[in-house]
Scaffold this active site. Sequence first.
Site, short mmCIF file in Angstrom:
data_model
loop_
_atom_site.label_atom_id
_atom_site.label_comp_id
_atom_site.label_asym_id
_atom_site.label_seq_id
_atom_site.Cartn_x
_atom_site.Cartn_y
_atom_site.Cartn_z
N HIS A 112 8.48 1.50 -10.78
CA HIS A 112 7.45 1.15 -9.82
C HIS A 112 6.08 1.47 -10.40
CE1 HIS A 112 5.82 0.05 -5.99
NE2 HIS A 112 5.40 1.26 -5.67
N CYS A 168 4.96 -5.06 -7.92
CA CYS A 168 4.10 -3.87 -7.86
C CYS A 168 3.15 -3.78 -9.05
CB CYS A 168 4.96 -2.62 -7.78
SG CYS A 168 6.12 -2.42 -9.16
#
Length: 447
Positions: free
Chosen positions: A367, A72
């Site tokens: 994330h 990510c």
Amino acid sequence: MSELTPLTGEALNTLRGDFAQSGTNRLAMNAVTAAGIDKVARNYDRARLMQRRFSTIVDNGEATHQDRSGRCWLFSSLNVARFVAKKNMNLKEFEFSQNYAMYYDKLERVNYFLKDVAALVAAGEPSDSRLMQHLLADVMGDGGQWTMAMNVYKKYGAVPKDLFPETESSKNTGEMNTQLRHMLHTAVAHMYAADGDASKVEAIIADATAAGHRILTIHLGEPPVSFDWEWTDKDGEFHRDGEITPVEFWKKYVGPAGLEDYVCLVDDPRTEHAKGKKIGIEHLGNVAGGDATEYLNVPNQFMKDCVKQILVEQGIPVWFGADCHPFMDRENGAWATDLFEYGRVYDVDFDLDKEARVRFGDSAMNHAMAFAGVDVADDGSTRRWRVENSWGAKIADKGYFTMSDDWFTEYVYEVAVPKAMLPEEYRKALESPATMLPAWDPMGALA
């Protein structure tokens, strides 16, 4: 150590009786066993009022998809870069090769890990120490940070996705990472067995680096060292660059935005870590000789103000890291601190604040995404945020999520912003040495 008190049959019977006496408990059990906790706890009124309207939107095209990988941080940093590249090439759609970026990140991490561990072994670090066990357990994951991404792009540049496309292993990294980890664990064991012989350790490092290169190339393919680049822009005009290297491509089409000069701001809520001071994490990095992974600790509101200013005034996406799991409606693409009423279902008071969640292992960044819009009220305050995720276009609003402002406060930990927008006191703080935190500190969590 004192003897632990067992859970007795009498105590268990009391728990069973107390549960059975509550009709609410049985209703909750019936609902959750049939539908799952998120459908039962979902706050209907809050969910229906989560609007997808924003006073400022940065259009970055179709959402990307990291598939079954932890890339990510690379996807989100390249999503910021692709916005710049699209603008500079007058393209409607464009995507960088995330496979290319991961290839060189992992190759550099092999070298970084081997050299770092070799120094520790030479200094007498025990193989069973907390530090060594942490490094061995953490090696060859997919996660990273903004600074680590910039280290890769500065050294290796970037290429268009169609010139180094995804492979089975780039989309699903688990088996490749397992083999790389096994190879590196073997190398470390051999370093300890070398019993201080520096020449043997150097040979072990060389052999393991070559093995890492082979494994990566077998799984991901051989990345291009140069390529011919031509394109037709959104106005139908044809362009040709001729042969160009990945570094030249990055510098030409992304370099003018100055992303490499961005600084990372973090909100470390622990009171012992003062705001306005720089912190770093020991042994955290990817490119030996690259920029250190360091952050400036600032108030959360200052982070919001910077992101809002960039979106509204510069019109460019902003990279950030967060704990994405709490109160997330993945399918509909929403985050809000009251979106799920878990406490009401369980009759449990989840009362930890942000500092306590970090301190007691309940929350950390996991994330990275990019802010691509904001809704600003008439009084200048921020109401909600638009987020470009990397989980594909089949969920949320074609892959774009909506984040409430209070969720930003509680679960966003890091943003990358231009150094030039910092006040003088913060720019001066960047010149001071960072307070170094141990490798296992929660501020070292990777997206």
